[in-house]
Design a protein around this motif. Structure first.
Motif, PDB file in Angstrom:
ATOM      1  N   VAL A  69      -8.120   5.605  13.644  1.00 46.61           N
ATOM      2  CA  VAL A  69      -6.959   5.573  12.753  1.00 46.61           C
ATOM      3  C   VAL A  69      -6.999   4.311  11.896  1.00 46.61           C
ATOM      4  N   GLY A  70      -7.414   3.199  12.496  1.00 43.40           N
ATOM      5  CA  GLY A  70      -7.510   1.942  11.768  1.00 43.40           C
ATOM      6  C   GLY A  70      -8.520   1.983  10.637  1.00 43.40           C
ATOM      7  N   SER A  71      -9.613   2.715  10.828  1.00 42.39           N
ATOM      8  CA  SER A  71     -10.601   2.848   9.748  1.00 42.39           C
ATOM      9  C   SER A  71      -9.960   3.477   8.518  1.00 42.39           C
ATOM     10  N   TRP A  72      -9.161   4.515   8.743  1.00 39.41           N
ATOM     11  CA  TRP A  72      -8.453   5.161   7.637  1.00 39.41           C
ATOM     12  C   TRP A  72      -7.406   4.224   7.028  1.00 39.41           C
ATOM     13  N   CYS A  73      -6.612   3.587   7.884  1.00 39.65           N
ATOM     14  CA  CYS A  73      -5.557   2.677   7.398  1.00 39.65           C
ATOM     15  C   CYS A  73      -6.139   1.529   6.589  1.00 39.65           C
ATOM     16  N   GLY A  78      -6.883  -1.306   1.781  1.00 42.61           N
ATOM     17  CA  GLY A  78      -7.827  -2.071   0.978  1.00 42.61           C
ATOM     18  C   GLY A  78      -7.944  -1.529  -0.435  1.00 42.61           C
ATOM     19  N   LYS A  79      -7.971  -0.212  -0.544  1.00 43.15           N
ATOM     20  CA  LYS A  79      -8.043   0.408  -1.869  1.00 43.15           C
ATOM     21  C   LYS A  79      -6.782   0.083  -2.680  1.00 43.15           C
ATOM     22  N   ALA A  80      -5.619   0.138  -2.047  1.00 41.55           N
ATOM     23  CA  ALA A  80      -4.360  -0.176  -2.738  1.00 41.55           C
ATOM     24  C   ALA A  80      -4.302  -1.642  -3.159  1.00 41.55           C
ATOM     25  N   LEU A  81      -4.929  -2.510  -2.383  1.00 46.90           N
ATOM     26  CA  LEU A  81      -4.935  -3.944  -2.705  1.00 46.90           C
ATOM     27  C   LEU A  81      -6.055  -4.314  -3.674  1.00 46.90           C
ATOM     28  N   ILE A  84     -11.380  -4.065  -0.434  1.00 48.19           N
ATOM     29  CA  ILE A  84     -11.485  -3.283   0.804  1.00 48.19           C
ATOM     30  C   ILE A  84     -11.251  -4.149   2.039  1.00 48.19           C
ATOM     31  N   ASP A  85     -11.832  -5.333   2.097  1.00 49.91           N
ATOM     32  CA  ASP A  85     -11.657  -6.190   3.274  1.00 49.91           C
ATOM     33  C   ASP A  85     -10.743  -7.366   2.928  1.00 49.91           C
ATOM     34  N   HIS A  86      -9.565  -7.054   2.434  1.00 43.09           N
ATOM     35  CA  HIS A  86      -8.572  -8.076   2.074  1.00 43.09           C
ATOM     36  C   HIS A  86      -8.221  -8.897   3.319  1.00 43.09           C
ATOM     37  N   LYS A 140     -18.882  -1.575   3.108  1.00 46.94           N
ATOM     38  CA  LYS A 140     -17.659  -1.860   2.352  1.00 46.94           C
ATOM     39  C   LYS A 140     -16.754  -0.625   2.311  1.00 46.94           C
ATOM     40  N   ASN A 141     -16.192  -0.311   3.461  1.00 47.79           N
ATOM     41  CA  ASN A 141     -15.214   0.767   3.566  1.00 47.79           C
ATOM     42  C   ASN A 141     -14.359   0.484   4.800  1.00 47.79           C
ATOM     43  N   GLY A 142     -13.388   1.327   5.066  1.00 42.60           N
ATOM     44  CA  GLY A 142     -12.495   1.097   6.202  1.00 42.60           C
ATOM     45  C   GLY A 142     -13.234   1.025   7.526  1.00 42.60           C
ATOM     46  N   PHE A 143     -14.241   1.885   7.694  1.00 38.76           N
ATOM     47  CA  PHE A 143     -15.038   1.847   8.921  1.00 38.76           C
ATOM     48  C   PHE A 143     -15.742   0.502   9.055  1.00 38.76           C
TER      49      PHE A 143
END
Length: 168
Positions: A69-73, A78-81, A84-86, A140-143
């Motif tokens: 779930v955290g990978s998706w969140c 990150g995309k909204a900010l 990705i790794d804000h 560079k993604n949620g995962f």
């Protein structure tokens, strides 16, 4: 790029989407300095609160589900900010410290010993020695945001195991 991606996340941003609430560690990632450390401390507090109610298998399932779930969140937030790794995204620290504390709990159960686990984890998470640095730079993604902290947790556990072997 929208206006939100050009500013620091705040309470309004965090509460605008459930993914943001989780990714920003229920507000711990909004800290002005060292948000990763505040996220790790939030993870420790959550661990202390949840641990009496969960068995070992339940902890493993919680960590696995929290990772997925955290990978998706983290991806959504990150995309909204716009990054990705804000730095404010701290769910990765929370899940990773749960893994460390859960596995190390047989040898590191006192508050002082748990604090040592937190400090060692933060060291590896901040310094990012190989292979942590490689995952941090290339995935560079949620995962990837979640995974490099799991690698830091595993290296922390290795360091703690070496300590136990040679000191105890």
């Amino acid at each position: 790029m929208n206006l939100l991606s050009q500013q620091r996340p705040n309470w309004r941003f965090m509460l605008a989407h459930p993914a943001h609430l989780l990714a920003l560690g229920f507000g711990s990632g909004l800290a002005w300095v060292l948000p990763g450390t505040f996220g790790t401390l939030m993870g420790w507090l959550l661990y202390l609160w949840i641990d009496p109610y969960l068995s070992g298998n339940q902890w493993l399932w919680l960590i696995l589900v929290a990772f997925v779930v955290g990978s998706w969140c983290c991806q959504v937030t990150g995309k909204a900010l716009g990054v990705i790794d804000h730095g404010g995204i701290v769910w990765d620290e929370i899940v990773a410290i749960w893994l460390v504390l859960f596995i190390a709990s047989n040898h590191f159960s006192s508050p002082v010993a748990q604090l040592a686990c937190v400090v060692v984890f933060r060291f590896f998470d901040m310094v990012k020695p190989p292979p942590i640095r490689w995952f941090d730079r290339h995935w560079k993604n949620g995962f990837g945001v979640m995974f490099d902290d799991i690698v830091a947790a595993l290296i922390t556990l290795l360091a703690l195991a070496i300590y136990i072997h040679f000191v105890h």
